[in-house]
Enzyme design. Structure first.
Site, PDB file in Angstrom:
ATOM      1  CE1 TYR B 182       0.748  -0.356   4.561  1.00  0.00           C
ATOM      2  CE2 TYR B 182       0.357   1.983   4.180  1.00  0.00           C
ATOM      3  CZ  TYR B 182       0.848   0.964   4.982  1.00  0.00           C
ATOM      4  OH  TYR B 182       1.410   1.263   6.182  1.00  0.00           O
ATOM      5  CB  CYS B 183       1.613   3.982  -1.670  1.00  0.00           C
ATOM      6  SG  CYS B 183       0.441   3.903  -3.038  1.00  0.00           S
ATOM      7  NE  ARG B 184       3.102   9.990  -0.481  1.00  0.00           N
ATOM      8  CZ  ARG B 184       3.991  10.557  -1.281  1.00  0.00           C
ATOM      9  NH1 ARG B 184       3.637  10.934  -2.492  1.00  0.00           N
ATOM     10  NH2 ARG B 184       5.226  10.731  -0.871  1.00  0.00           N
TER      11      ARG B 184
END
Lengths: 231, 231
Positions: B182-184
DNA sequence: TGCATATTCAAGCAAACGATTGAATACTAG
DNA sequence: CTAGTATTCAATCGTTTGCTTGAATATGCA
């Protein structure tokens, strides 16, 4: 590769900003606020927001371009309405943010009420309290918005007497029972006017800060929660 | 009297519009998005958003004037941060509105992913499903944002390998277990890059659309509900 | 004290915006 | 078909906005 990444970001944020731009003009927010109360024609909106019809039409075009509202030709008139309840919730979120973060909002409100010699907060009733007292039959709930808006939706059990007609229709109201007046929301002053008038004529009256839509949003949330819990 | 009423309305809506104006520029929304991930310095923000430092500083001034963010001098640097979680929630509401109402958002996303030859939606994991699989120890959760942001907050149990270092640190990852990166958030492509890289090297990898803050917001809501239900 | 670094300030310019005006379009009723 | 009404369109004008550039301020370190 990196450039296309940048391009993608730029395009996405540009899309997001369409919503932001739509609510960057005070008059457009006012129009949105009005439309959250129910559908309306251009002329009606223009009048309520103190705009020229052409100017209102232009603002509505911008709001529609951002898909916040939609319009439909109804014979001679064009009916504008909010595109989705989600839009109203967004407006509430914005209003709440301004309310809680911008000291100037409280200041402006206070100045206005002080100038009118009215205690703003003193007579405000919370939704929870009202709910209890309505159920007990203790109070009469009075909707003082234009009848058009009452028809588009109101608090269950509420009685409609638009503020403009209130003085002439005072005798319709029972003397003994306490009256709780509401209008469009916390920054609408029709209920304040109503309470002032009612008290001057010997009624026990209070104002509810929330409007219908706030009420409904609240109810909706509560219902949603119950659903989720029960399932 | 009527004029003062109009004046009041105008002043209130003008206040509301300060928030609107703040999020009417794409670059300011991008800055807000970044700040929702955690505090940052001007230079860092400028770089991430492809802005000149002076320009970023100017945009930050506008956001601060709307009280969406605040700044504090930390020695040689100035740390900017979101004024309140409420601000992030507002940004999410805006993003969600754009997501659901502006067809162009989906179109831009689709175009970008198609151009990269990646199936966007196909490999996305929902938060609920992830929660279950993390609890069962089935998956390894990978945070591919810059370490700075990981430090500011991450999904419990997640492992941090910034996307820039991922290729060099592949051996740190276990072969057997499935990896969820996952990221932002849904419009950040770092996790997409990570998944692409991992799959190319024979790992089983998927992307989670939500970012930390979405996750937290979700968790928070769930907790809130439980509290209300239990009390 | 003086140099390097991070940030802000100030001036200037092109583009976008909001309001106004007057004309054009679309529909209804007689 | 014509007159009247609701709405939109098009052109114009003064302001604001976003970006660039270059200088000014403030802090840390040698």
């Amino acid at each position: 590769m990196a450039t296309s990444h940048r391009q993608f970001k730029d395009r996405i944020y540009e899309q997001f900003s369409r919503i932001g731009k739509a609510v960057s003009a005070p008059k457009r927010i006012e129009l949105l606020d009005l439309l959250c109360q129910g559908p309306r024609t251009v002329e009606s909106l223009a009048q309520q927001a103190s705009l020229s019809v052409a100017n209102a039409s232009q603002h509505l075009r911008v709001l529609r371009a951002a898909r916040l509202i939609e319009s439909e030709k109804q014979g001679l008139y064009v009916e504008y309405r909010v595109a989705d309840v989600e839009v109203c919730r967004f407006f509430f979120a914005l209003r709440k943010l301004a309310d809680s973060h911008l000291a100037e909002v409280a200041q402006v409100t206070q100045t206005y009420f002080a100038q009118r010699g009215v205690m703003a907060a003193a007579s405000a009733v919370s939704g929870d309290e009202l709910l209890r007292r309505v159920r007990n039959g203790e109070v009469l709930v009075l909707d003082v918005r234009p009848e058009e808006e009452f028809r588009a939706g109101h608090i269950p059990g509420a009685r409609s007497i638009p503020i403009a007609e209130l003085k002439a229709r005072l005798r319709e109201l029972p003397r003994g029972r306490e009256i709780v007046a509401y209008c469009r929301g916390p920054y609408c002053v029709m209920a304040v006017d109503a309470v002032e008038l009612l008290r001057k004529h010997g009624y026990r009256a209070q104002r509810m800060e929330q409007g219908v839509v706030d009420w409904r949003a609240r109810g909706w949330r509560v219902e949603k929660e119950r659903e989720r819990v029960l399932s």
